[in-house]
Design a protein around this motif. Structure first.
Motif, PDB file in Angstrom:
ATOM      1  N   ARG A  94       7.242 -10.497  -7.240  1.00  0.00           N
ATOM      2  CA  ARG A  94       8.106 -11.474  -7.918  1.00  0.00           C
ATOM      3  C   ARG A  94       8.792 -12.396  -6.907  1.00  0.00           C
ATOM      4  N   PHE A  95       9.338 -11.824  -5.835  1.00  0.00           N
ATOM      5  CA  PHE A  95      10.014 -12.648  -4.837  1.00  0.00           C
ATOM      6  C   PHE A  95       9.021 -13.620  -4.192  1.00  0.00           C
ATOM      7  N   ALA A  96       7.815 -13.121  -3.923  1.00  0.00           N
ATOM      8  CA  ALA A  96       6.804 -13.981  -3.303  1.00  0.00           C
ATOM      9  C   ALA A  96       6.524 -15.190  -4.184  1.00  0.00           C
ATOM     10  N   ALA A  97       6.430 -14.971  -5.483  1.00  0.00           N
ATOM     11  CA  ALA A  97       6.174 -16.084  -6.388  1.00  0.00           C
ATOM     12  C   ALA A  97       7.351 -17.064  -6.405  1.00  0.00           C
ATOM     13  N   GLN A  98       8.571 -16.540  -6.322  1.00  0.00           N
ATOM     14  CA  GLN A  98       9.744 -17.424  -6.310  1.00  0.00           C
ATOM     15  C   GLN A  98       9.820 -18.255  -5.031  1.00  0.00           C
ATOM     16  N   ALA A  99       9.437 -17.646  -3.918  1.00  0.00           N
ATOM     17  CA  ALA A  99       9.577 -18.322  -2.617  1.00  0.00           C
ATOM     18  C   ALA A  99       8.425 -19.277  -2.324  1.00  0.00           C
ATOM     19  N   ALA A 100       7.260 -19.003  -2.911  1.00  0.00           N
ATOM     20  CA  ALA A 100       6.035 -19.712  -2.512  1.00  0.00           C
ATOM     21  C   ALA A 100       6.121 -21.233  -2.610  1.00  0.00           C
ATOM     22  N   PRO A 101       6.817 -21.794  -3.601  1.00  0.00           N
ATOM     23  CA  PRO A 101       6.854 -23.267  -3.672  1.00  0.00           C
ATOM     24  C   PRO A 101       7.590 -23.916  -2.506  1.00  0.00           C
ATOM     25  N   TYR A 102       8.359 -23.162  -1.731  1.00  0.00           N
ATOM     26  CA  TYR A 102       9.129 -23.754  -0.641  1.00  0.00           C
ATOM     27  C   TYR A 102       8.377 -23.765   0.684  1.00  0.00           C
ATOM     28  N   PHE A 103       7.125 -23.277   0.704  1.00  0.00           N
ATOM     29  CA  PHE A 103       6.372 -23.174   1.954  1.00  0.00           C
ATOM     30  C   PHE A 103       5.038 -23.908   1.835  1.00  0.00           C
ATOM     31  N   ASP A 104       4.598 -24.493   2.946  1.00  0.00           N
ATOM     32  CA  ASP A 104       3.305 -25.183   2.942  1.00  0.00           C
ATOM     33  C   ASP A 104       2.151 -24.210   2.710  1.00  0.00           C
ATOM     34  N   SER A 105       2.206 -23.055   3.378  1.00  0.00           N
ATOM     35  CA  SER A 105       1.073 -22.124   3.403  1.00  0.00           C
ATOM     36  C   SER A 105       1.464 -20.768   2.834  1.00  0.00           C
ATOM     37  N   VAL A 106       0.537 -20.165   2.114  1.00  0.00           N
ATOM     38  CA  VAL A 106       0.704 -18.782   1.647  1.00  0.00           C
ATOM     39  C   VAL A 106      -0.629 -18.070   1.780  1.00  0.00           C
ATOM     40  N   GLU A 107      -0.620 -16.863   2.379  1.00  0.00           N
ATOM     41  CA  GLU A 107      -1.824 -16.020   2.377  1.00  0.00           C
ATOM     42  C   GLU A 107      -1.397 -14.572   2.119  1.00  0.00           C
ATOM     43  N   ILE A 108      -2.350 -13.768   1.692  1.00  0.00           N
ATOM     44  CA  ILE A 108      -2.074 -12.369   1.340  1.00  0.00           C
ATOM     45  C   ILE A 108      -3.000 -11.461   2.134  1.00  0.00           C
ATOM     46  N   ILE A 109      -2.429 -10.421   2.716  1.00  0.00           N
ATOM     47  CA  ILE A 109      -3.223  -9.375   3.369  1.00  0.00           C
ATOM     48  C   ILE A 109      -2.922  -8.064   2.661  1.00  0.00           C
ATOM     49  N   GLU A 110      -3.933  -7.462   2.039  1.00  0.00           N
ATOM     50  CA  GLU A 110      -3.727  -6.122   1.461  1.00  0.00           C
ATOM     51  C   GLU A 110      -4.476  -5.124   2.309  1.00  0.00           C
ATOM     52  N   MET A 111      -3.873  -3.947   2.508  1.00  0.00           N
ATOM     53  CA  MET A 111      -4.445  -2.911   3.373  1.00  0.00           C
ATOM     54  C   MET A 111      -4.464  -1.588   2.618  1.00  0.00           C
ATOM     55  N   HIS A 112      -5.639  -0.964   2.541  1.00  0.00           N
ATOM     56  CA  HIS A 112      -5.761   0.284   1.798  1.00  0.00           C
ATOM     57  C   HIS A 112      -6.611   1.298   2.568  1.00  0.00           C
ATOM     58  N   HIS A 113      -6.572   2.544   2.086  1.00  0.00           N
ATOM     59  CA  HIS A 113      -7.433   3.619   2.587  1.00  0.00           C
ATOM     60  C   HIS A 113      -8.901   3.215   2.399  1.00  0.00           C
ATOM     61  N   PRO A 114      -9.797   3.735   3.230  1.00  0.00           N
ATOM     62  CA  PRO A 114     -11.188   3.268   3.201  1.00  0.00           C
ATOM     63  C   PRO A 114     -12.030   3.830   2.055  1.00  0.00           C
ATOM     64  N   LYS A 115     -11.430   4.590   1.150  1.00  0.00           N
ATOM     65  CA  LYS A 115     -12.194   5.087   0.002  1.00  0.00           C
ATOM     66  C   LYS A 115     -12.143   4.140  -1.189  1.00  0.00           C
ATOM     67  N   LYS A 116     -11.395   3.088  -1.056  1.00  0.00           N
ATOM     68  CA  LYS A 116     -11.257   2.127  -2.163  1.00  0.00           C
ATOM     69  C   LYS A 116     -12.556   1.361  -2.324  1.00  0.00           C
ATOM     70  N   VAL A 117     -13.037   1.220  -3.579  1.00  0.00           N
ATOM     71  CA  VAL A 117     -14.342   0.585  -3.795  1.00  0.00           C
ATOM     72  C   VAL A 117     -14.250  -0.917  -4.074  1.00  0.00           C
ATOM     73  N   ASP A 118     -13.087  -1.396  -4.537  1.00  0.00           N
ATOM     74  CA  ASP A 118     -12.947  -2.814  -4.857  1.00  0.00           C
ATOM     75  C   ASP A 118     -12.163  -3.567  -3.795  1.00  0.00           C
ATOM     76  N   ALA A 119     -12.575  -4.799  -3.540  1.00  0.00           N
ATOM     77  CA  ALA A 119     -11.825  -5.681  -2.662  1.00  0.00           C
ATOM     78  C   ALA A 119     -11.846  -7.080  -3.269  1.00  0.00           C
ATOM     79  N   PRO A 120     -10.701  -7.784  -3.350  1.00  0.00           N
ATOM     80  CA  PRO A 120      -9.378  -7.280  -2.972  1.00  0.00           C
ATOM     81  C   PRO A 120      -8.794  -6.388  -4.059  1.00  0.00           C
ATOM     82  N   SER A 121      -7.618  -5.824  -3.827  1.00  0.00           N
ATOM     83  CA  SER A 121      -6.959  -4.928  -4.775  1.00  0.00           C
ATOM     84  C   SER A 121      -6.477  -5.703  -5.997  1.00  0.00           C
ATOM     85  N   GLY A 122      -6.310  -5.005  -7.106  1.00  0.00           N
ATOM     86  CA  GLY A 122      -5.783  -5.625  -8.315  1.00  0.00           C
ATOM     87  C   GLY A 122      -4.401  -6.209  -8.089  1.00  0.00           C
ATOM     88  N   THR A 123      -3.578  -5.525  -7.323  1.00  0.00           N
ATOM     89  CA  THR A 123      -2.234  -6.052  -7.038  1.00  0.00           C
ATOM     90  C   THR A 123      -2.314  -7.361  -6.276  1.00  0.00           C
TER      91      THR A 123
END
Lengths: 258, 258, 258, 258
Positions: A125-154
């Motif tokens: 929620r905070f990320a969504a509120q702050a995002a309009p004030y910045f030129d760039s936004v990227e997301i890095i998600e990190m999970h255990h190696p047994k996860k079958v989907d990339a990227p994560s649902g979150t």
């Protein structure tokens, strides 16, 4: 937050459905440890639902699987029980059916929470509120190696919420001069936001949202080290659902953020 | 956020006071680069204030020092000019005097902003909103080694806002079993929140707020790499102040966060 | 490290080629600030090389471009001058030609350094040493959004060195159960190592190497905030090159790490 | 690293002393999961030591407490058994006594490892190697809030190793202009290095070493999420100790880092 007030009143009588799964096991411990709750029934996904009403439950906690979740919710609402649902797969169609049923039970509350981690919900929620004030936004998600989907649902949901917040105020895409990226090092583009998925032994579920504008960077990082991290969100849901009649979607609707 | 609307109207005519300082130099560049602004006067701290009105300014940007800031504000308000102030030292007493003067100029807006970094202001606000949901909160601020005070003013304000948010909902202190800490490794206690100050060559101004509860951690990190990071906040202030009559304190009052 | 010893002897007389570029400007400042060095000539890429010998230089610092770097090195070695080269594009073929020339000048030293950042060079080396002890390794590089290539050259070299170190002791690939990644969120595979490239306004040049094994994570992070970060490496090269006859490749060969 | 070679030979027959503690429980699992080891005896701290020899052990793993560790080591060495010790409290005096006993058993190896986490040991060693190249070094250790000592023993050892490495090459103290720090926000000074201790619910054992010099920063971060992170180090010790006669101190002496 504190639950002192609740503890002087009647305990919340919880029937847990999905008690045999990993989340269910954590929920059993968490409810037992809560002064203001009583665990009156533990059901497997396929147990007869009548066990819920026979046990005198006032609340249902559904931690099962998509296939059976609709039936559990329908039964609970029909019997006037407040319900907290942590099952995925609640499409808009299914939610509309439930909402129609709830219209006939004006005192009953239902919470569907795709993510019970308070920290993760806040960070998104905070990320969504702050995002309009910045030129760039990227997301890095990190999970255990047994996860079958990339990227994560979150990560997908976070990207979508950020993109929507930026579009509402007319902010354009993040600047990017990349001309040569033969191996896709720039990751996925989800709703126009670059998303990177790391898989690393030792990790559980982590996410960083990075925002930058000339001269500064803002980073939101959330670490979920184990499933116990979901329990404060589960308990918050059970404590609040009776005071929120109708259907609530997303744990953030229960957080006091204004 | 976007300023397309503003650029079709009359430009904002800015008189900059404190043009010879480092922040002033950055502000000159930023105002020149803004389509919707015109820099009509550049004053040193001790220049005659009449230069402001003679230049036809509609807005005053005050980047001077505490000693002269009150006089500049008084002059600007007396002449009906909207004013953005980035000077520290505006105590409650001084703000009250200014507020009485503003009562007689109902169309004039003044913004006093102790911190023009949008990212820092956002991080502090989000940290205060999130803090009640976590057992533990600590702050690590990191600055260049020429800084003479520890901890930073921003860290102190962050700790105070977090402490207030936790007290309002009855959250107790962060758990801490420390019995033996002969060299003060646990850092400062500011409003009951542990604050750590790192001084490192190569860094400029950085802050992390760490929150934890069993199984999870939430971290807000802000990096200010150089003074250009303050300019988006300065421009936002100049663009907004005319539409906010009276005295506003803190850049967050101009951010759209609800 | 300290250069006390050097400062009591003759100063190092440096001719800088490539003085008009950004790196060149930083180098001028850095050499002027060094007690044990004297900047005897500043050449543009196309200046006549005779200016170097006429100025009485003992050392050449080449910060030009690949096209002219070979000629500069050939001239410097032919004239018995120690040479530090910060130009990219020195392929194995070109290095062999230079090595044959150096065989006839047994007292002359040349350093070719693709990366002058001591911190970056150390981080890459340590990452390669540590990588065989962890199940998983991934790399995240983060740069300003004007960069045209992804991933960065440093990330590619880091991945290659890590892969080589793991192969030498028979460590297999990082575990990865990913089955579904339609948008390439898992990034690039460089020598079997996943590499992610972030582009963010406000950043300059940053890299994280993440290693994990059950229960633990080790992270090496390097931040280059501006080009001044390369100067300690340039000065170390100039101070050391005379005592290392022949061709040295990579600044790490000058670091004392055993 | 790989243990293929070992698995074709006789299994390592391990007697574990201290099997009832938390570390002991993890060790039981780890040894059972190792193809090249056999757990032939599990002793509590107070079990008769003769159980070790009766079970036919070739190796002893001591995970007890300082009070009994000396007796266990003396017994093991007297019986020609290779021994890996993870108990703290092995002062220089005690180690000398053990060394004299080992002089009479030239084929027996003993490893005393105050820290079995390979990642932590690597991070500390690399930090000491890199520290002389940076103006500033500070340490932040972060632990669960039940820890009674601040700073952690690992942070103290890291600070001491860094300080020693800097003194050997004549590097002075980190620059610090702090004049005003009434609440000790600058943390502890350990061997001249500033050390900060964070205590946060949700965390286990984490450490960051930050190094900076103009324009750049290098950070080593180690996260130990749970006690399973110590097991690779325990197994490495058991696999290596027989080939290292005499007394080895610190797991890093077994790592291949040159």
């Amino acid at each position: 937050m504190s639950s002192q007030a609740a503890s002087t009143t009647e305990p919340i009588k919880v029937a847990l459905v999905g008690a045999t799964g990993k989340m269910g096991q954590h929920a059993i411990d968490a409810i037992h440890a809560a002064d203001d709750m009583e665990l009156v029934a533990q059901l497997a996904s396929q147990s007869p639902l009548a066990d819920i009403t026979e046990a005198g439950a006032t609340h249902v906690l559904d931690l099962t699987v998509p296939d059976v979740s609709s039936d559990i919710a329908e039964f609970a609402v029909a019997n006037g029980l407040h319900t907290v649902i942590g099952t995925s797969g609640w499409t808009e169609n299914k939610r509309e059916v439930l909402q129609r049923q709830l219209a006939e039970q004006p005192n009953v509350g239902v919470l569907i929470a795709p993510n019970f981690s308070i920290g993760s919900v806040l960070a998104t929620r905070f990320a969504a509120q702050a995002a309009p004030y910045f030129d760039s936004v990227e997301i890095i998600e990190m999970h255990h190696p047994k996860k079958v989907d990339a990227p994560s649902g979150t990560a997908v949901r976070t990207a979508e919420m950020i993109a929507e917040a930026r579009q509402q105020v007319g902010v354009g895409p993040s600047p990017d001069a990349t001309e040569h990226d033969p191996d896709h090092a720039r990751g996925a583009q989800i709703a126009g936001i670059n998303v990177h998925a790391v898989r690393l032994a030792g990790l559980e579920a982590h996410q960083e949202v990075l925002m930058g504008t000339p001269g500064q960077q803002l980073v939101f990082r959330h670490d979920a080290f184990d499933r116990s991290s979901y329990m404060p969100g589960v308990l918050l849901g059970l404590r609040t659902v009776a005071s929120r009649p109708g259907l609530s979607y997303g744990l953030d609707s229960y957080l006091d953020l204004d």
